[in-house]
Design a protein around this motif. Structure first.
Motif, PDB file in Angstrom:
ATOM      1  N   ASN A  76      -8.297 -18.737  -8.558  1.00  0.00           N
ATOM      2  CA  ASN A  76      -8.177 -17.633  -7.604  1.00  0.00           C
ATOM      3  C   ASN A  76      -8.479 -18.112  -6.188  1.00  0.00           C
ATOM      4  O   ASN A  76      -7.835 -17.695  -5.214  1.00  0.00           O
ATOM      5  N   ASN A  77      -9.493 -19.025  -6.064  1.00  0.00           N
ATOM      6  CA  ASN A  77      -9.850 -19.532  -4.739  1.00  0.00           C
ATOM      7  C   ASN A  77      -8.710 -20.354  -4.148  1.00  0.00           C
ATOM      8  O   ASN A  77      -8.398 -20.250  -2.965  1.00  0.00           O
ATOM      9  N   PHE A  78      -8.064 -21.201  -5.004  1.00  0.00           N
ATOM     10  CA  PHE A  78      -6.937 -21.986  -4.496  1.00  0.00           C
ATOM     11  C   PHE A  78      -5.804 -21.075  -4.050  1.00  0.00           C
ATOM     12  O   PHE A  78      -5.141 -21.342  -3.038  1.00  0.00           O
ATOM     13  N   ALA A  79      -5.522 -20.014  -4.823  1.00  0.00           N
ATOM     14  CA  ALA A  79      -4.456 -19.096  -4.443  1.00  0.00           C
ATOM     15  C   ALA A  79      -4.766 -18.419  -3.111  1.00  0.00           C
ATOM     16  O   ALA A  79      -3.890 -18.243  -2.257  1.00  0.00           O
ATOM     17  N   PHE A  80      -6.054 -18.063  -2.892  1.00  0.00           N
ATOM     18  CA  PHE A  80      -6.428 -17.409  -1.624  1.00  0.00           C
ATOM     19  C   PHE A  80      -6.285 -18.385  -0.463  1.00  0.00           C
ATOM     20  O   PHE A  80      -5.775 -18.038   0.600  1.00  0.00           O
ATOM     21  N   GLN A  85      -4.319 -20.988  -0.292  1.00  0.00           N
ATOM     22  CA  GLN A  85      -2.885 -21.203  -0.047  1.00  0.00           C
ATOM     23  C   GLN A  85      -2.290 -20.042   0.728  1.00  0.00           C
ATOM     24  O   GLN A  85      -1.532 -20.235   1.673  1.00  0.00           O
ATOM     25  N   SER A  86      -2.646 -18.814   0.336  1.00  0.00           N
ATOM     26  CA  SER A  86      -2.100 -17.642   1.018  1.00  0.00           C
ATOM     27  C   SER A  86      -2.528 -17.584   2.477  1.00  0.00           C
ATOM     28  O   SER A  86      -1.718 -17.340   3.370  1.00  0.00           O
ATOM     29  N   MET A  87      -3.839 -17.845   2.740  1.00  0.00           N
ATOM     30  CA  MET A  87      -4.320 -17.818   4.122  1.00  0.00           C
ATOM     31  C   MET A  87      -3.693 -18.945   4.955  1.00  0.00           C
ATOM     32  O   MET A  87      -3.412 -18.776   6.145  1.00  0.00           O
ATOM     33  N   THR A  88      -3.457 -20.103   4.321  1.00  0.00           N
ATOM     34  CA  THR A  88      -2.828 -21.209   5.039  1.00  0.00           C
ATOM     35  C   THR A  88      -1.391 -20.868   5.414  1.00  0.00           C
ATOM     36  O   THR A  88      -0.945 -21.132   6.533  1.00  0.00           O
ATOM     37  N   GLN A  89      -0.654 -20.278   4.469  1.00  0.00           N
ATOM     38  CA  GLN A  89       0.719 -19.894   4.773  1.00  0.00           C
ATOM     39  C   GLN A  89       0.779 -18.828   5.855  1.00  0.00           C
ATOM     40  O   GLN A  89       1.739 -18.780   6.632  1.00  0.00           O
ATOM     41  N   MET A  90      -0.223 -17.987   5.929  1.00  0.00           N
ATOM     42  CA  MET A  90      -0.254 -16.946   6.959  1.00  0.00           C
ATOM     43  C   MET A  90      -0.801 -17.473   8.288  1.00  0.00           C
ATOM     44  O   MET A  90      -0.825 -16.736   9.279  1.00  0.00           O
ATOM     45  N   GLN A 129       2.879 -11.862  -7.543  1.00  0.00           N
ATOM     46  CA  GLN A 129       2.205 -11.410  -6.326  1.00  0.00           C
ATOM     47  C   GLN A 129       2.434 -12.385  -5.173  1.00  0.00           C
ATOM     48  O   GLN A 129       2.675 -11.971  -4.029  1.00  0.00           O
ATOM     49  N   LEU A 130       2.362 -13.687  -5.486  1.00  0.00           N
ATOM     50  CA  LEU A 130       2.566 -14.690  -4.440  1.00  0.00           C
ATOM     51  C   LEU A 130       3.981 -14.612  -3.874  1.00  0.00           C
ATOM     52  O   LEU A 130       4.183 -14.662  -2.661  1.00  0.00           O
TER      53      LEU A 130
END
Length: 587
Positions: free
Chosen positions: A387-391, A393-398, A42-43
């Motif tokens: 799950n929180n770390f993945a979220f 990371q995703s928001m930071t990349q965006m 997904q990432l």
């Protein structure tokens, strides 16, 4: 049937203990690998979607700038016959066009070439001084969509993505009949540079691939390895976006692909799985080694127990039987300095201290009860940190800074509360603040989730066990909201019911069948075993210990469509008094 001796019993017991642990850990390891693989898929797909959107946005911006160039008055003069005649006006027009094209070609992060050609006059203006243009060139090279072609340049032949805009607009392959033609040529090196940026800090190997033209890889790629990977793609049936586990060069790869708006082109990324699961495999091998070592230690311990304990145990059993018969004058012989010396001495005093021992046992039972309450509370810890770390990371990349700030604030409030294990009770309003932070964390990850907390103010000051409501809310999200594709709703309400404060947690999930509901109710009163989830069972047991009147969790279908869980808290005398004072103040 022959009875087992102590040594044999210990070996059997070790086997019974170790086999389930090994099986559970092996299963947990496989589940963890599956979850990590799905998260990685997904990432990677999210990253690829972002990259393809960026590529499409840049190409669209380039094409819009080309449209602006075609509308420039100086560009329209290029098709006028007077442009072929030398003069000041002709010089100024050509100079203005050259300046405009150079400005457009350097206005974006990508390097690209612009050429404006008039089939009527044969005149052209270009940012690429190494190329020549005429009607013959455009008869051979005329593309209304982005096309991947090899063109001559100052450094030899290079690959470009080429597209033409015409005036008047046409899709026919007759450029000699047109008034103006604008050619936008993007060097493929821009794509290679984008692949280089995408691969930075990652273990994957990305490429921009077309079944007919092959792949565009990054400049620093291992060409032998990429050739093997491209060989896997030659006959692959691409359909939209997707992924697959492939093998190349004796190694497994996770292949993710995303379709681009450029016809036939796909962004493909190969991630070696060994870099992802190596640590898990190493952890599994260490676990098996430790289990084998533990078994050997247990066997050695059993041998020592058999030799030094069994005989004294027989004497101790004889003494217990005498006490059972009421013979408190019986004494065990105390010889030597073995481990049982102290035990036998204390046993000889047992008949004189029976009443004292009963009192000690009673006090010990009270302590065990308190320890059991704390142990049950300590089992209820959140397991969704990855799950929180993945979220985050995703928001930071965006680049979503506001979402990262809000998310980490809720997460810090949540863990600040849950890590305060020194207290066994708390105020209801503090527990509700924890639930609100917990629901906000999930709502930011699941936009379709909504919640409603409606608890009267006079109930919020009462004391309840810590972390008693949050696991019920977590259960509603995991088993109710996440299993449904519809908008989710969690409702937490409170009311007073005679001598109990009642908190209700409901969801609008898929609900539960009648037979499953009866099975859930029966499980609450059974002894905890390895096949039973511990969340709701722990809450039920803690409520039983807290209330001391048989009231624990109760379950019923919810009017919202899902499950309703009811928690009842017995109101102590001081709590009832506080309520009475509050009611008088309200009146």
């Amino acid at each position: 049937m022959k009875r087992l001796n102590t040594f044999q019993k210990i070996i059997v017991l070790l086997s019974i203990l170790l086999v389930p642990v090994i099986l559970i850990y092996t299963y947990s390891n496989r589940v963890s690998m599956s979850i990590i693989q799905q998260e990685l898929i997904q990432l990677t797909l999210n990253q690829q979607n972002f990259l393809t959107e960026q590529l499409d946005m840049i190409s669209e911006q380039l094409w819009k700038s080309a449209y602006i160039t075609m509308s420039d008055p100086n560009a329209l003069m290029l098709q006028h016959p007077s442009i072929t005649k030398p003069g000041y006006d002709t010089f100024k027009t050509i100079e203005a066009l050259e300046h405009h094209l150079r400005l457009q070609s350097t206005s974006y992060s990508w390097q690209y070439e612009l050429t404006l050609f008039s089939p009527v006059t044969g005149m052209y203006i270009t940012t690429d001084s190494n190329r020549q243009f005429d009607n013959a060139y455009f008869s051979e090279h005329f593309y209304t969509n982005w096309s991947y072609v090899k063109l001559d340049s100052g450094a030899g032949q290079q690959y470009y993505f080429v597209r033409h805009m015409t005036k008047p607009f046409t899709l026919d392959d007759h450029p000699e009949e047109l008034s103006l033609i604008l050619e936008a040529a993007i060097p493929a090196s821009n794509i290679a540079q984008m692949m280089e940026q995408f691969a930075a800090g990652r273990s994957g190997e990305p490429m921009f691939y077309h079944p007919d033209y092959g792949g565009i890889t990054r400049h620093l790629a291992d060409f032998e390895g990429t050739d093997h990977l491209q060989g896997l793609l030659s006959d692959y049936p691409f359909e939209g976006n997707g992924y697959e586990i492939v093998r190349s060069g004796g190694q497994k790869y996770l292949m993710n692909y995303t379709e681009s708006t450029w016809p036939g082109w796909y962004l493909v990324d190969f991630v070696p799985l060994k870099t992802v699961i190596a640590s898990l495999n190493q952890s599994l091998m260490w676990f098996y080694f430790m289990m084998a070592l533990l078994l050997l230690i247990g066997i050695g311990f059993a041998v020592i127990i058999y030799r030094s304990v069994q005989r004294p145990m027989l004497q101790l059993i004889k003494g217990v039987r005498r006490l059972k018969q009421g013979n408190y004058a019986f004494r065990l012989p105390v010889n030597g300095q073995s481990e049982f010396h102290y035990l036998f001495s204390e046993f000889n005093r047992m008949s004189e201290e029976t009443q004292e021992l009963i009192e000690k046992v009673y006090v010990s039972q009270l302590r065990i009860r308190d320890a059991t309450l704390k142990q049950l509370q300590s089992q209820i810890n959140p397991h969704f940190l990855y799950n929180n770390f993945a979220f985050i990371q995703s928001m930071t990349q965006m680049g979503n800074r506001e979402a990262v700030i809000a998310f980490t604030q809720h997460l810090s409030q949540y863990y600040r509360y849950t890590t305060r294990t020194e207290m066994t009770t708390t105020r209801l309003d503090e527990e509700l603040e924890l639930i609100q932070s917990y629901l906000e964390i999930h709502r930011m990850q699941i936009p379709r989730l909504d919640y409603d907390i409606d608890v009267p103010r006079h109930l919020r000051c009462w004391s309840i066990p810590r972390l008693i409501i949050q696991p019920v809310v977590e259960n509603a999200i995991v088993h109710g909201i996440e299993n449904s594709l519809n908008d989710g709703l969690i409702r937490v309400t409170g009311r007073m019911e005679e001598t109990h404060a009642v908190i209700t947690v409901e969801d609008n999930g898929g609900g539960i069948r009648a037979e499953d509901l009866e099975h859930l109710r029966s499980r609450m009163n059974r002894t905890m075993d390895e096949n039973m989830g511990c969340g709701l069972w722990n809450i039920h047991q803690r409520l039983l210990l807290y209330n001391e009147d048989g009231n624990g969790l109760s379950f019923a279908p919810s009017e919202l469509g899902g499950l309703k869980v009811v928690l009842r808290f017995r109101v102590q005398e001081e709590k009832s008094l506080n309520k009475h004072k509050h009611s008088e103040g309200s009146e």
